[in-house]
Design a protein around this motif. Structure first.
Motif, PDB file in Angstrom:
ATOM      1  N   PRO A 119      52.305  59.520 110.827  1.00  0.00           N
ATOM      2  CA  PRO A 119      51.365  59.777 109.726  1.00  0.00           C
ATOM      3  C   PRO A 119      50.582  61.061 109.965  1.00  0.00           C
ATOM      4  O   PRO A 119      50.080  61.299 111.066  1.00  0.00           O
ATOM      5  CB  PRO A 119      50.438  58.554 109.755  1.00  0.00           C
ATOM      6  N   GLY A 120      50.501  61.884 108.950  1.00  0.00           N
ATOM      7  CA  GLY A 120      49.733  63.127 109.053  1.00  0.00           C
ATOM      8  C   GLY A 120      50.433  64.248 109.783  1.00  0.00           C
ATOM      9  O   GLY A 120      49.871  65.337 109.925  1.00  0.00           O
ATOM     10  N   SER A 121      51.670  64.034 110.258  1.00  0.00           N
ATOM     11  CA  SER A 121      52.367  65.094 110.978  1.00  0.00           C
ATOM     12  C   SER A 121      52.830  66.177 110.011  1.00  0.00           C
ATOM     13  O   SER A 121      52.996  65.948 108.808  1.00  0.00           O
ATOM     14  CB  SER A 121      53.560  64.526 111.746  1.00  0.00           C
ATOM     15  N   ASN A 122      53.043  67.361 110.548  1.00  0.00           N
ATOM     16  CA  ASN A 122      53.458  68.517 109.748  1.00  0.00           C
ATOM     17  C   ASN A 122      54.981  68.539 109.649  1.00  0.00           C
ATOM     18  O   ASN A 122      55.677  68.944 110.579  1.00  0.00           O
ATOM     19  CB  ASN A 122      52.944  69.805 110.390  1.00  0.00           C
ATOM     20  N   LEU A 123      55.513  68.085 108.525  1.00  0.00           N
ATOM     21  CA  LEU A 123      56.961  68.023 108.337  1.00  0.00           C
ATOM     22  C   LEU A 123      57.607  69.397 108.476  1.00  0.00           C
ATOM     23  O   LEU A 123      58.709  69.542 109.014  1.00  0.00           O
ATOM     24  CB  LEU A 123      57.267  67.427 106.963  1.00  0.00           C
ATOM     25  N   ASP A 124      56.903  70.436 108.021  1.00  0.00           N
ATOM     26  CA  ASP A 124      57.474  71.780 108.033  1.00  0.00           C
ATOM     27  C   ASP A 124      57.560  72.383 109.432  1.00  0.00           C
ATOM     28  O   ASP A 124      58.207  73.412 109.613  1.00  0.00           O
ATOM     29  CB  ASP A 124      56.660  72.702 107.124  1.00  0.00           C
TER      30      ASP A 124
ATOM     31  N   GLN B 168      63.118  72.631 107.477  1.00  0.00           N
ATOM     32  CA  GLN B 168      63.070  73.480 106.295  1.00  0.00           C
ATOM     33  C   GLN B 168      63.410  72.617 105.082  1.00  0.00           C
ATOM     34  O   GLN B 168      64.446  71.961 105.054  1.00  0.00           O
ATOM     35  CB  GLN B 168      64.085  74.612 106.407  1.00  0.00           C
ATOM     36  N   ARG B 169      62.533  72.618 104.093  1.00  0.00           N
ATOM     37  CA  ARG B 169      62.770  71.832 102.878  1.00  0.00           C
ATOM     38  C   ARG B 169      63.433  72.731 101.827  1.00  0.00           C
ATOM     39  O   ARG B 169      62.950  73.820 101.538  1.00  0.00           O
ATOM     40  CB  ARG B 169      61.465  71.243 102.363  1.00  0.00           C
TER      41      ARG B 169
ATOM     42  N   ALA C  92      60.739  65.670  99.705  1.00  0.00           N
ATOM     43  CA  ALA C  92      60.791  65.300 101.126  1.00  0.00           C
ATOM     44  C   ALA C  92      59.358  65.180 101.629  1.00  0.00           C
ATOM     45  O   ALA C  92      58.595  66.151 101.572  1.00  0.00           O
ATOM     46  CB  ALA C  92      61.552  66.351 101.929  1.00  0.00           C
ATOM     47  N   SER C  93      58.982  63.999 102.114  1.00  0.00           N
ATOM     48  CA  SER C  93      57.586  63.771 102.511  1.00  0.00           C
ATOM     49  C   SER C  93      57.516  62.648 103.540  1.00  0.00           C
ATOM     50  O   SER C  93      58.502  61.940 103.776  1.00  0.00           O
ATOM     51  CB  SER C  93      56.741  63.417 101.286  1.00  0.00           C
ATOM     52  N   ILE C  94      56.335  62.497 104.143  1.00  0.00           N
ATOM     53  CA  ILE C  94      56.081  61.391 105.062  1.00  0.00           C
ATOM     54  C   ILE C  94      55.589  60.195 104.249  1.00  0.00           C
ATOM     55  O   ILE C  94      54.667  60.319 103.436  1.00  0.00           O
ATOM     56  CB  ILE C  94      55.018  61.772 106.114  1.00  0.00           C
TER      57      ILE C  94
END
Length: 299
Positions: free
Chosen positions: A57-62, A66-67, A85-87
């Protein structure tokens, strides 16, 4: 997943998440070479982490991915949007969610590519493990992947530059044919000497037709043993494919890589895999990924 004429692999408006569900797996047409059990060879060794993402939770997916924003290579009906694309949370797990839904006369979905790449060097092994699940939702009711139609989730590694000269490894592809049509799962390889032309035809397709709904764990062991290269694919700990150069005279596994991990949820097909007029993702169909692990060790 790129420019292919494939046998359908199923994943649906469900959540595709890799985890340990010990359903029976029907394994067909697996070419097995006599060689050491490479998983056992490396069990006691230490692993170096290349990519570990638990999608907290709250992590930086980027930071790790790469989305994508573009049409899918295999379906001009499927547009990838970065915001799909998301958490998100599923089954009390914080996951990567790849969401698909219909918008106007097209479907929008999600596709991510790892920022790191990797390959096994001489006497090394790379292990890729993904836990995933696919689910569909209609009127707040969850549907199984087998109830969707035209959904095509995938977990794969590839070097996209001059594809497929440096290869592609499909760990899991799923093709959703609806409740009465059944679903198909498979792994596959692509390779060729010239950009845009794979030479393997169907020789590398390995079907595992039934794995059941729910979470499943997908493993790929990519090994270089004294210069000979092997790829082993497992689902929930059961081997479903063993690849080596002997499966096709044009295959050169030593020329593969370095690869990125790609996770995507395609909808529809340009080549007749699905009847695009019958696509059904309900309100939305999602692929959930609990974690991705990429590690390397010496052999």
């Amino acid at each position: 997943m790129k420019k292919r004429n494939l046998n359908p692999l199923v994943l649906l408006t469900l959540v595709l998440v890799m985890s340990c569900n010990k359903d029976e797996i029907a394994v067909k047409n697996i070419a097995v070479e006599q060689k050491p059990n490479l998983r056992m060879m490396t069990e006691a060794k230490s692993w170096t982490n290349i990519l570990i993402d638990n999608f907290d939770p709250g992590s930086n997916l980027d930071a790790n991915w790469q989305r994508t924003e573009r049409l899918d290579y295999n379906s001009n009906l499927c547009m990838y949007r970065p915001w799909n694309a998301s958490i998100a949370n599923l089954d009390n797990k914080s996951c990567l969610r790849l969401r698909s839904y219909k918008k106007d006369n097209r479907w929008e979905s999600a596709h991510v590519k790892s920022r790191v790449n990797f390959k096994p060097n001489y006497n090394e092994q790379v292990h890729v493990q993904v836990s995933a699940k696919v689910v569909a939702v209609e009127n707040s009711t969850f549907k199984g992947f087998a109830e969707t139609y035209g959904v095509w989730p995938a977990i794969w590694t590839v070097q996209e530059n001059a594809w497929p000269v440096q290869g592609e490894i499909d760990i899991m592809e799923a093709y959703s044919y609806g409740y009465y049509g059944g679903e198909k799962y498979a792994s596959n390889l692509f390779y060729g000497y010239n950009a845009g032309q794979s030479l393997l035809d169907q020789n590398a397709v390995r079907h595992y037709d039934y794995i059941g709904e729910g979470w499943h764990t997908y493993d790929m062991y990519w090994s270089n043993v004294n210069g000979s290269v092997y790829v082993d694919i497992l689902v929930d700990g059961n081997q479903v494919a063993n690849y080596h150069n002997g499966i096709d005279p044009d295959l050169r596994l030593e020329n593969f890589g370095p690869h990125n991990v790609i996770l995507n949820l395609n909808i529809g097909s340009n080549t007749g895999i699905f009847n695009n007029n019958a696509i059904n993702v309900f309100w939305n169909t999602d692929m959930y990924v609990d974690y991705v692990r990429v590690q390397k060790t010496s052999i």
